[in-house]
Scaffold this active site. Structure first.
Site, PDB file in Angstrom:
ATOM      1  N   TYR A 212       5.337  -6.873   5.919  1.00  0.00           N
ATOM      2  CA  TYR A 212       4.452  -7.001   4.764  1.00  0.00           C
ATOM      3  C   TYR A 212       4.139  -8.469   4.531  1.00  0.00           C
ATOM      4  O   TYR A 212       5.043  -9.301   4.476  1.00  0.00           O
ATOM      5  CB  TYR A 212       5.121  -6.452   3.493  1.00  0.00           C
ATOM      6  CG  TYR A 212       5.078  -4.959   3.327  1.00  0.00           C
ATOM      7  CD1 TYR A 212       5.217  -4.105   4.407  1.00  0.00           C
ATOM      8  CD2 TYR A 212       4.924  -4.389   2.068  1.00  0.00           C
ATOM      9  CE1 TYR A 212       5.205  -2.732   4.248  1.00  0.00           C
ATOM     10  CE2 TYR A 212       4.915  -3.012   1.892  1.00  0.00           C
ATOM     11  CZ  TYR A 212       5.052  -2.190   2.982  1.00  0.00           C
ATOM     12  OH  TYR A 212       5.038  -0.834   2.830  1.00  0.00           O
TER      13      TYR A 212
ATOM     14  N   ARG B  33      11.851  -1.550  -4.848  1.00  0.00           N
ATOM     15  CA  ARG B  33      12.195  -0.872  -3.597  1.00  0.00           C
ATOM     16  C   ARG B  33      13.071  -1.834  -2.803  1.00  0.00           C
ATOM     17  O   ARG B  33      12.778  -3.027  -2.723  1.00  0.00           O
ATOM     18  CB  ARG B  33      10.958  -0.532  -2.758  1.00  0.00           C
ATOM     19  CG  ARG B  33       9.939   0.364  -3.441  1.00  0.00           C
ATOM     20  CD  ARG B  33       8.817   0.713  -2.466  1.00  0.00           C
ATOM     21  NE  ARG B  33       7.650   1.251  -3.144  1.00  0.00           N
ATOM     22  CZ  ARG B  33       7.483   2.525  -3.461  1.00  0.00           C
ATOM     23  NH1 ARG B  33       8.431   3.388  -3.170  1.00  0.00           N
ATOM     24  NH2 ARG B  33       6.376   2.934  -4.065  1.00  0.00           N
TER      25      ARG B  33
ATOM     26  N   HIS C 124       7.360  -3.000 -12.288  1.00  0.00           N
ATOM     27  CA  HIS C 124       6.879  -3.249 -10.937  1.00  0.00           C
ATOM     28  C   HIS C 124       6.937  -4.728 -10.567  1.00  0.00           C
ATOM     29  O   HIS C 124       6.755  -5.091  -9.406  1.00  0.00           O
ATOM     30  CB  HIS C 124       5.430  -2.736 -10.817  1.00  0.00           C
ATOM     31  CG  HIS C 124       4.879  -2.744  -9.432  1.00  0.00           C
ATOM     32  ND1 HIS C 124       3.878  -3.598  -9.029  1.00  0.00           N
ATOM     33  CD2 HIS C 124       5.188  -1.996  -8.342  1.00  0.00           C
ATOM     34  CE1 HIS C 124       3.587  -3.378  -7.754  1.00  0.00           C
ATOM     35  NE2 HIS C 124       4.358  -2.415  -7.315  1.00  0.00           N
TER      36      HIS C 124
END
Length: 723
Positions: free
Chosen positions: A498, A405, A465
């Site tokens: 984050y 992302r 990922h």
């Protein structure tokens, strides 16, 4: 404690078969040893709601937590509930629900979700809305406005809203319209003044307009009134239906199944297949209907019938629906109502060695591994600077990176484009199946390809990922590897909220590991033998199970033993069972989890040595850490994997072992703070109840871990680094 990797302790060892460590005399693990994962997720969202309830939080942050709760719950229904219903329909097993029927699971979820949504609405109406009003931000109804204010809003409606509205009638000539997922809608009943016939119409509230409209432009940000967009529209329905008598109107909202499924083995072009599936997503079946609690039975029956939805899937709630709209209010420029500004620092090792010089990331990393901790330490002056310097450096020959992302106008993507245009070899592994970022990632992939970047999409059947970047640089006639392995995405925007860890290293072994891994990701198979990495899906689970079993053996032999794990989710049954066995062997186990936890701590004879904590706050805890005492030789890994089936079995994940003693002490310090009873956190009981501990016995607030870490980072000066 060592600062180099023992040649006898490599990740390739974890590929050997081994038997789980069974504790002599330990009871057989009971069938009901797992907490329900869906109910555990709802408990996580309840913790978010408890932050909105907390009067010690700044009021606009409380509004933001209400919006986060709403957004989280939308995604939960679109993906988790939708997936569960699909499993029920297809007859697949429901994980971690031993002894319970799928129907019982769905009923429990519905009951818990109803209770939470009703509580969510009450928190807004009874706590946050009055607190906002006390601070000068008032959400008002049409009835509270004077004639002048109504006249101003009528003009605003006529010029800014009316032209984009599209009322849709429902009659023999106009079938019931398609209701898009998550859109806010008005159901309207009108009577034809000539025929007396009562008709139904639907008006969609435009999503591109502000959800809350300021009542008067003369009001300052310190004392302003706002009205919900749907209420403004509902008080001008006569303009939309001239000559008709508006009988009543109500608000409703539909959530649809938006989980994407692609049979990758049966498609020749993944991007085209995904684009087709994204179009299908818009028309997924409804799985939740939210209606205002004043909706009449006739209208509700029409909606239920036309949407083909069950009574269990109907949620009656007080207006306003979709409190995700509070994101708009939470962005109001009132610094006094937000968290105090905190500016990330530059990691001390990455500071210029002389004043007024530009930092040399390669020189700093060549001297010593750098452990980054975002958002306390700046992403822009570390990871982003690393890639930008690599793109501009004439000695850099190649850059390889994964992108799961990223953000719009991403400097990371621009750095890769700059590198390719400068003639460097650039490989970008773009995961176009990243949920809800699929379309954006397809756009980035095509932009990269046009710039000459080699773009690949990973392995068939697996999501990539892992968070990896590798730079190959020529130095004194030799090639040197510079690597970054992180726990979070290469996204400059989310890096500010984050919490994540990342390792920058020039270690040759890590570089060789990443070189092989990238080659295999752009090829056909995953190599098993890595020296300093654990990689899923082939051996990450096996490696962790072996490390857990070794701690149990160490405890039985009287050696130092302890397991500390920080993850977003703890669901995988094999990992949980291994932790239960370690607990039975006397190993203290500390689990720091943000979201779902199916492990039951504190059960006598099963998990009495296990403690589970959760911390939520200003930043989203996102890093993953796996720490094992190793009988005095600590084995500590960071990386991208959560303890879920999808991470361990259906994704390419990577953990890297930390070896620098300073880094091991730093990670230990994080756990010491998180597990300290003087730190504000939620404690998990064996029955699945999360209990918040935010004050001591005298009522004084406990320490905020994130504030403490920010203060420590700001004041930290690492040895050997000139400022």
């Amino acid at each position: 404690m060592t600062d180099t990797l023992d040649a006898d302790r490599t990740s390739s060892d974890f590929d050997d078969d081994f038997e789980p460590f069974d504790v002599e005399g330990a009871p057989e693990l009971p069938a009901e040893r797992y907490l329900d994962r869906e109910l555990s997720w709802l408990a996580f969202n309840q913790r978010v709601l408890e932050l909105a309830e907390d009067p010690r939080q700044p009021v606009l942050e409380r509004a933001n937590f209400l919006a986060i709760f709403a957004s989280n719950l939308d995604e939960f229904f679109m993906v988790r509930v939708a997936g569960l219903k699909r499993r029920i329909v297809t007859g697949l097993a429901v994980p971690t629900n031993v002894g319970r029927s799928p129907g019982d699971v769905l009923s429990d979820i519905s009951r818990a979700a109803h209770e939470l949504q009703e509580r969510h609405a009450r928190v807004y109406q009874e706590l946050v809305k009055p607190a906002l009003a006390d601070a000068g931000i008032r959400v008002v109804s049409w009835d509270e406005l004077g004639e002048g204010e109504r006249a101003h809003l009528a003009e605003f409606f006529a010029t800014q809203i009316f032209p984009v509205l599209m009322p849709l009638a429902v009659d023999p000539a106009h079938p019931f319209p398609y209701i898009s997922g998550l859109s806010l809608n008005l159901s309207v009943r009108v009577r034809n003044s000539r025929t007396g016939r009562v008709e139904f119409a639907r008006v969609k509230v435009p999503q591109m307009l502000p959800r809350f409209v300021q009542v008067s432009p003369d009001e300052t940000v310190d004392d302003a009134r706002y009205i919900a967009l749907e209420e403004l529209i509902s008080n001008h329905l006569g303009d939309l239906f001239p000559g008709m008598e508006v009988l009543d109107h109500h608000v409703f909202r539909v959530t649809r199944n938006e989980d994407v499924e692609i049979e990758e083995d049966e498609t020749e072009n993944l991007i085209k297949a995904l684009e087709k599936e994204l179009l299908r997503r818009r028309f997924g079946p409804p799985i939740r209907l939210e209606v205002s609690d004043d909706m009449d039975d006739v209208t509700l029956e029409l909606l239920v019938r036309e949407l083909d939805i069950s009574d269990q899937e109907v949620f009656r709630l007080p207006a306003p629906l979709d409190l995700g709209g509070l994101f708009d209010l939470s962005r109001i420029d009132r610094p006094d109502l937000h968290y105090p500004t905190q500016v990330p620092t530059t990691n001390a090792q990455l500071l210029p060695r002389e004043p007024n010089q530009q930092a040399d990331i390669f020189a700093a990393v060549a001297r010593k591994d750098v452990l980054l901790h975002h958002p306390y330490e700046s992403f822009a002056t570390s990871v982003q600077a690393f890639l930008e310097q690599a793109a501009a450096d004439p000695h850099v020959l190649a850059i390889k990176q994964t992108l799961y992302r990223t953000s719009g106008d991403s400097p990371i993507v621009e750095a890769l484009i700059d590198a390719a245009e400068a003639g460097k070899q650039v490989l970008a592994l773009v995961e176009i199946k990243a949920r809800f970022d699929e379309a954006a990632n397809i756009t980035w992939a095509r932009k990269l390809e046009k710039a000459g970047v080699h773009v690949v999409y990973g392995l068939v059947g697996l999501k990539t990922h892992c968070k990896l970047a590798l730079v190959i640089r020529q130095e004194q006639g030799k090639l040197r590897h510079y690597s970054h392995i992180g726990t979070g995405n290469y996204n400059p925007k989310t890096s500010r909220v984050y919490e994540d860890l990342g390792l920058l290293t020039a270690d040759d072994q890590v570089g060789k590991d990443l070189t092989r891994l990238f080659n295999e990701l752009s090829g056909y198979a995953i190599e098993k033998k890595f020296k300093r990495l654990l990689v899923a899906p082939l051996h990450l689970r096996k490696g962790l199970l072996k490390l857990i079993a070794q701690e149990a053996r160490n405890a039985k032999e009287g050696k130092p033993a302890r397991i500390r794990i920080k993850v977003n989710s703890m669901v995988d049954e094999a990992i949980i069972d291994a932790l239960y066995r370690a607990s039975n062997a006397g190993v203290p186990v500390e689990v720091w989890v943000r979201g779902i936890c199916s492990l039951r701590p504190g059960i006598p004879g099963i998990s009495e040595n296990i403690r589970v904590r959760s911390i939520l706050g200003r930043y989203l805890e996102h890093s993953r850490i796996f720490s094992f005492d190793g009988g005095g030789d600590p084995q500590v890994y960071i990386g991208s994997a959560d303890m879920m089936h999808r991470n361990l079995d259906r994704r390419v994940e990577a953990l890297v072992r930390l070896t620098d003693p300073d880094h091991l002490r730093e990670v230990d310090g994080f756990f010491d703070l998180a597990m300290d009873d003087r730190t504000s956190s939620w404690h998990l009981d064996g029955d699945g109840t999360w209990v918040r501990h935010s004050s001591d016995a005298a009522g004084h607030p406990l320490d905020d871990l994130q504030a403490t870490l920010m203060q420590r980072t700001v004041h930290r000066a690492r040895p050997g680094i000139r400022r």
